[in-house]
Write a protein that holds these residues in place. Sequence first.
Motif, PDB file in Angstrom:
ATOM      1  N   ALA A 292      53.139  -7.029  37.836  1.00  0.00           N
ATOM      2  CA  ALA A 292      53.791  -7.825  38.881  1.00  0.00           C
ATOM      3  C   ALA A 292      54.639  -6.972  39.819  1.00  0.00           C
ATOM      4  O   ALA A 292      55.022  -7.416  40.892  1.00  0.00           O
ATOM      5  CB  ALA A 292      54.662  -8.908  38.246  1.00  0.00           C
ATOM      6  N   SER A 293      54.911  -5.716  39.427  1.00  0.00           N
ATOM      7  CA  SER A 293      55.755  -4.873  40.267  1.00  0.00           C
ATOM      8  C   SER A 293      55.026  -4.452  41.537  1.00  0.00           C
ATOM      9  O   SER A 293      55.643  -4.029  42.497  1.00  0.00           O
ATOM     10  CB  SER A 293      56.224  -3.639  39.493  1.00  0.00           C
ATOM     11  OG  SER A 293      55.105  -2.825  39.191  1.00  0.00           O
ATOM     12  N   ASP A 294      53.693  -4.590  41.547  1.00  0.00           N
ATOM     13  CA  ASP A 294      52.924  -4.228  42.743  1.00  0.00           C
ATOM     14  C   ASP A 294      51.723  -5.176  42.856  1.00  0.00           C
ATOM     15  O   ASP A 294      50.592  -4.771  42.613  1.00  0.00           O
ATOM     16  CB  ASP A 294      52.471  -2.764  42.626  1.00  0.00           C
ATOM     17  CG  ASP A 294      51.975  -2.214  43.954  1.00  0.00           C
ATOM     18  OD1 ASP A 294      51.949  -2.974  44.951  1.00  0.00           O
ATOM     19  OD2 ASP A 294      51.600  -1.030  43.992  1.00  0.00           O
ATOM     20  N   PRO A 295      51.996  -6.435  43.204  1.00  0.00           N
ATOM     21  CA  PRO A 295      50.916  -7.433  43.216  1.00  0.00           C
ATOM     22  C   PRO A 295      49.782  -7.016  44.150  1.00  0.00           C
ATOM     23  O   PRO A 295      50.028  -6.500  45.236  1.00  0.00           O
ATOM     24  CB  PRO A 295      51.596  -8.694  43.733  1.00  0.00           C
ATOM     25  CG  PRO A 295      53.046  -8.489  43.501  1.00  0.00           C
ATOM     26  CD  PRO A 295      53.269  -7.003  43.627  1.00  0.00           C
ATOM     27  N   GLY A 296      48.569  -7.217  43.690  1.00  0.00           N
ATOM     28  CA  GLY A 296      47.400  -6.882  44.508  1.00  0.00           C
ATOM     29  C   GLY A 296      46.889  -5.481  44.257  1.00  0.00           C
ATOM     30  O   GLY A 296      45.728  -5.187  44.493  1.00  0.00           O
ATOM     31  N   ALA A 297      47.761  -4.595  43.778  1.00  0.00           N
ATOM     32  CA  ALA A 297      47.344  -3.209  43.541  1.00  0.00           C
ATOM     33  C   ALA A 297      46.564  -3.116  42.234  1.00  0.00           C
ATOM     34  O   ALA A 297      46.948  -3.724  41.243  1.00  0.00           O
ATOM     35  CB  ALA A 297      48.559  -2.300  43.472  1.00  0.00           C
ATOM     36  N   VAL A 298      45.491  -2.362  42.257  1.00  0.00           N
ATOM     37  CA  VAL A 298      44.719  -2.160  41.037  1.00  0.00           C
ATOM     38  C   VAL A 298      45.427  -1.130  40.174  1.00  0.00           C
ATOM     39  O   VAL A 298      45.764  -0.048  40.641  1.00  0.00           O
ATOM     40  CB  VAL A 298      43.295  -1.658  41.366  1.00  0.00           C
ATOM     41  CG1 VAL A 298      42.506  -1.419  40.071  1.00  0.00           C
ATOM     42  CG2 VAL A 298      42.568  -2.661  42.245  1.00  0.00           C
ATOM     43  N   ARG A 299      45.676  -1.490  38.940  1.00  0.00           N
ATOM     44  CA  ARG A 299      46.276  -0.566  37.989  1.00  0.00           C
ATOM     45  C   ARG A 299      45.180  -0.131  37.029  1.00  0.00           C
ATOM     46  O   ARG A 299      44.553  -0.978  36.401  1.00  0.00           O
ATOM     47  CB  ARG A 299      47.386  -1.254  37.192  1.00  0.00           C
ATOM     48  CG  ARG A 299      48.508  -1.784  38.058  1.00  0.00           C
ATOM     49  CD  ARG A 299      49.226  -0.681  38.776  1.00  0.00           C
ATOM     50  NE  ARG A 299      50.607  -1.068  39.083  1.00  0.00           N
ATOM     51  CZ  ARG A 299      51.520  -0.225  39.497  1.00  0.00           C
ATOM     52  NH1 ARG A 299      51.218   1.042  39.691  1.00  0.00           N
ATOM     53  NH2 ARG A 299      52.738  -0.640  39.750  1.00  0.00           N
ATOM     54  N   THR A 300      44.959   1.150  36.925  1.00  0.00           N
ATOM     55  CA  THR A 300      43.901   1.615  36.029  1.00  0.00           C
ATOM     56  C   THR A 300      44.357   1.462  34.583  1.00  0.00           C
ATOM     57  O   THR A 300      45.553   1.386  34.290  1.00  0.00           O
ATOM     58  CB  THR A 300      43.556   3.097  36.266  1.00  0.00           C
ATOM     59  OG1 THR A 300      44.680   3.896  35.893  1.00  0.00           O
ATOM     60  CG2 THR A 300      43.194   3.355  37.711  1.00  0.00           C
ATOM     61  N   ARG A 301      43.381   1.443  33.690  1.00  0.00           N
ATOM     62  CA  ARG A 301      43.705   1.298  32.265  1.00  0.00           C
ATOM     63  C   ARG A 301      44.621   2.441  31.819  1.00  0.00           C
ATOM     64  O   ARG A 301      45.570   2.229  31.071  1.00  0.00           O
ATOM     65  CB  ARG A 301      42.412   1.289  31.437  1.00  0.00           C
ATOM     66  CG  ARG A 301      41.474   0.155  31.818  1.00  0.00           C
ATOM     67  CD  ARG A 301      40.188   0.234  31.023  1.00  0.00           C
ATOM     68  NE  ARG A 301      40.458   0.025  29.614  1.00  0.00           N
ATOM     69  CZ  ARG A 301      40.455  -1.170  29.017  1.00  0.00           C
ATOM     70  NH1 ARG A 301      40.169  -2.250  29.690  1.00  0.00           N
ATOM     71  NH2 ARG A 301      40.731  -1.271  27.749  1.00  0.00           N
ATOM     72  N   THR A 302      44.328   3.638  32.312  1.00  0.00           N
ATOM     73  CA  THR A 302      45.136   4.794  31.934  1.00  0.00           C
ATOM     74  C   THR A 302      46.577   4.631  32.401  1.00  0.00           C
ATOM     75  O   THR A 302      47.527   4.854  31.652  1.00  0.00           O
ATOM     76  CB  THR A 302      44.532   6.069  32.556  1.00  0.00           C
ATOM     77  OG1 THR A 302      43.157   6.109  32.208  1.00  0.00           O
ATOM     78  CG2 THR A 302      45.223   7.315  32.064  1.00  0.00           C
TER      79      THR A 302
END
Length: 222
Positions: A162-172
């Motif tokens: 939620a700290s960067d909505p819309g941004a893809v966060r990789t599994r790593t």
Amino acid sequence: MQVLLVEDDDALAEPLVAGLVRAGFVVRRASTGAEALDLTDGDDVVLLDLGLPDLDGYEVCRRLRARSAVPIIIVTARGEETDRVVGLELGADDYLVKPFGFRELVARIRAVTRRAEGRLPETGTRVTVGPLAIDRRTRRVTMDGREILLTPKEYDLLDFLASDPGAVRTRTEILESVWDSHWYGPTKTLDVHIASLRRKLGEPGLVETVRGVGFRMRTTAP
Ligand code: CA
């Protein structure tokens, strides 16, 4: 705003530089990977061609990311899904396939630089994404005002997404940030936590799976 354009092809670079300057950007251009790595300081965004004469663009991306949080947009003729995935895993923020419209490029630049600003240390204690509200001071989470009880890890995972909505966060990225910087355990742990988080939030679509890459917090209604 200062843009570093890494592109070896003059025929592509010259009109792009002219257009960006007209749109109000300060533009620096590198024609090789080595030159790009020499030039990087002080840019607000990097536009990176993958097909460079000396270094592979992915390698340039990896090295830039290793030393700076500058937003990177990969600009390439390749359009394969695996290229996109590899680029994002190496820390690129976005991926644009040639040919692209100039307006689209500018929109992407604005989007990644806005997101980068959001990466600065969080000062607000309350985060809201649609029906979801997170109070960081008390670690309380609500959906449409209804309290959701989460385990500490579920909370950290949700807060990270939620700290960067819309941004893809990789599994790593997620494993390193939420679990441990040297996480060698089963990555299935992440899937288990995502599943229980979705169940508890009661709105499974809020946390989206980006196949082969990771997860992101949805920002708009489906
Ligand atoms: Ca090229």
